[in-house]
Scaffold this motif. Structure first.
Motif, PDB file in Angstrom:
ATOM      1  N   PHE A 185       0.807  -1.218   0.000  1.00  0.00           N
ATOM      2  CA  PHE A 185       0.000   0.000   0.000  1.00  0.00           C
ATOM      3  C   PHE A 185       0.846   1.277   0.000  1.00  0.00           C
ATOM      4  O   PHE A 185       0.558   2.198  -0.768  1.00  0.00           O
ATOM      5  N   PRO A 186       1.906   1.372   0.823  1.00  0.00           N
ATOM      6  CA  PRO A 186       2.716   2.596   0.772  1.00  0.00           C
ATOM      7  C   PRO A 186       3.449   2.796  -0.543  1.00  0.00           C
ATOM      8  O   PRO A 186       3.834   3.921  -0.877  1.00  0.00           O
ATOM      9  N   ASN A 187       3.647   1.720  -1.317  1.00  0.00           N
ATOM     10  CA  ASN A 187       4.382   1.814  -2.576  1.00  0.00           C
ATOM     11  C   ASN A 187       3.494   2.100  -3.780  1.00  0.00           C
ATOM     12  O   ASN A 187       4.004   2.203  -4.903  1.00  0.00           O
ATOM     13  N   ILE A 188       2.188   2.194  -3.562  1.00  0.00           N
ATOM     14  CA  ILE A 188       1.286   2.489  -4.684  1.00  0.00           C
ATOM     15  C   ILE A 188       0.646   3.864  -4.520  1.00  0.00           C
ATOM     16  O   ILE A 188      -0.446   4.107  -5.057  1.00  0.00           O
ATOM     17  N   VAL A 189       1.335   4.762  -3.814  1.00  0.00           N
ATOM     18  CA  VAL A 189       0.801   6.112  -3.615  1.00  0.00           C
ATOM     19  C   VAL A 189       0.537   6.833  -4.939  1.00  0.00           C
ATOM     20  O   VAL A 189      -0.500   7.497  -5.089  1.00  0.00           O
ATOM     21  N   PRO A 190       1.432   6.745  -5.948  1.00  0.00           N
ATOM     22  CA  PRO A 190       1.111   7.392  -7.234  1.00  0.00           C
ATOM     23  C   PRO A 190      -0.166   6.857  -7.863  1.00  0.00           C
ATOM     24  O   PRO A 190      -0.959   7.629  -8.416  1.00  0.00           O
ATOM     25  N   ALA A 191      -0.374   5.541  -7.775  1.00  0.00           N
ATOM     26  CA  ALA A 191      -1.605   4.963  -8.328  1.00  0.00           C
ATOM     27  C   ALA A 191      -2.817   5.420  -7.537  1.00  0.00           C
ATOM     28  O   ALA A 191      -3.877   5.718  -8.105  1.00  0.00           O
ATOM     29  N   ILE A 192      -2.681   5.501  -6.216  1.00  0.00           N
ATOM     30  CA  ILE A 192      -3.776   5.980  -5.379  1.00  0.00           C
ATOM     31  C   ILE A 192      -4.109   7.426  -5.724  1.00  0.00           C
ATOM     32  O   ILE A 192      -5.287   7.806  -5.805  1.00  0.00           O
ATOM     33  N   SER A 193      -3.081   8.252  -5.938  1.00  0.00           N
ATOM     34  CA  SER A 193      -3.312   9.648  -6.314  1.00  0.00           C
ATOM     35  C   SER A 193      -4.062   9.738  -7.634  1.00  0.00           C
ATOM     36  O   SER A 193      -4.970  10.561  -7.793  1.00  0.00           O
ATOM     37  N   THR A 194      -3.705   8.885  -8.575  1.00  0.00           N
ATOM     38  CA  THR A 194      -4.402   8.871  -9.860  1.00  0.00           C
ATOM     39  C   THR A 194      -5.861   8.492  -9.691  1.00  0.00           C
ATOM     40  O   THR A 194      -6.759   9.141 -10.251  1.00  0.00           O
ATOM     41  N   VAL A 195      -6.111   7.446  -8.918  1.00  0.00           N
ATOM     42  CA  VAL A 195      -7.479   6.991  -8.676  1.00  0.00           C
ATOM     43  C   VAL A 195      -8.285   8.064  -7.958  1.00  0.00           C
ATOM     44  O   VAL A 195      -9.448   8.323  -8.297  1.00  0.00           O
ATOM     45  N   VAL A 196      -7.670   8.704  -6.964  1.00  0.00           N
ATOM     46  CA  VAL A 196      -8.374   9.737  -6.196  1.00  0.00           C
ATOM     47  C   VAL A 196      -8.778  10.895  -7.096  1.00  0.00           C
ATOM     48  O   VAL A 196      -9.936  11.336  -7.097  1.00  0.00           O
ATOM     49  N   ILE A 197      -7.847  11.410  -7.878  1.00  0.00           N
ATOM     50  CA  ILE A 197      -8.142  12.586  -8.698  1.00  0.00           C
ATOM     51  C   ILE A 197      -9.109  12.250  -9.824  1.00  0.00           C
ATOM     52  O   ILE A 197     -10.055  12.999 -10.093  1.00  0.00           O
ATOM     53  N   TYR A 198      -8.886  11.124 -10.477  1.00  0.00           N
ATOM     54  CA  TYR A 198      -9.770  10.730 -11.580  1.00  0.00           C
ATOM     55  C   TYR A 198     -11.212  10.601 -11.096  1.00  0.00           C
ATOM     56  O   TYR A 198     -12.148  11.143 -11.713  1.00  0.00           O
TER      57      TYR A 198
END
Length: 273
Positions: A185-198
């Protein structure tokens, strides 16, 4: 020749910037105009006299209530989408089982379902369950339609994380939950940011489900509430522009804060050739 090519690129970029920024600048400038000034000079970028009359009027018409409803439903929906998609992406990307690929394809098929084809079934189901005209009735459709693309992004991104990190944690006695929460989970922060903004942008601007499932003014979200600025014979254009300006602030702030992580997340979540 390099200087000429670079100058042409800058010229094209400036022209594109003018085309893309003009509607936004027009929206902001019109929000500071009075109705009389708008009718006299509707296409001017700079208003003759700046006034906050339109901003005060939109709050008097209930913009605060619509704004709060949109914040609540958007934040709760995005949190649920991130949590559920992350949990679903972990087994799809890190575990080998017979139904792994069919389940992943099934999630991808969800992206192909047209939203308008589900309006009647969702309306009937919400009405039969007693959820109609409740703000939380929007959670189901919002989360359901956001999960396919979110799972796709997170699954592809998780596959890029070295398996050695997971093996090292397993050797230390870590279980699946610890590996997921402390390692992946801590290593997928960029993917989480993408999902959050999208999903934040999509849910914040969502109109059709809110129109079908919400009727009470106190439960309306911002896109539905903006209809109040449309009269039977006229439209309060400066007031509408003021409301749109305020409505665009949260989305703009999120893009400014996390734009680099979005680009990295999209690149990391792309399909490998």
């Amino acid at each position: 020749m390099k200087l000429v090519n670079k100058s042409l690129l800058y010229l094209v970029a400036i022209i594109l910037l003018l085309f893309t920024s003009y509607p936004f600048l027009y929206m902001i400038s019109t929000s500071f105009k009075t109705m009389n000034e708008f009718f006299l000079n509707p296409f001017s970028i700079l208003p003759g006299s700046f006034t906050l009359e339109q901003f005060s009027s939109v709050f008097e018409m209930g913009l605060t209530n619509y704004f709060v409803n949109s914040i609540i439903i958007t934040v709760v929906s995005v949190v649920l989408v991130v949590f559920i998609s992350a949990l679903a992406s972990y087994p799809l990307s890190r575990m080998k089982f017979r139904l792994n690929r069919p389940l992943f394809i099934l999630f991808l098929i969800g992206m192909m379902i047209p939203i308008h084809a589900t309006l009647i079934p969702i309306f009937v189901m919400s009405n039969s369950l007693g959820f109609y005209d409740k703000l939380f009735s929007l959670l189901g459709p919002y989360v359901a339609f956001a999960l396919p693309i979110s799972i796709f992004i997170m699954t592809q991104f998780m596959q890029e994380i070295p398996v050695e990190l997971e093996e090292a944690a397993g050797m230390d006695g870590a279980g699946h939950w610890v590996i997921f929460s402390k390692v992946l989970f801590p290593n997928i922060v960029p993917a989480i940011s993408t999902v959050v903004i999208y999903n934040f942008v999509h849910i914040w601007n969502e109109f059709i489900f809110a129109l079908i499932l919400i009727t009470s003014p106190e439960n309306m979200t911002l896109p539905i509430g903006l209809q109040k600025f449309y009269g039977e014979f006229s439209v309060n254009v400066p007031g509408l522009m003021a409301a749109l300006t305020l409505a665009s602030v949260p989305v703009i702030l999120i893009f400014i804060i996390a734009q680099e992580k979005v680009v990295k997340g999209l690149a990391g979540g792309s399909v490998k050739g």
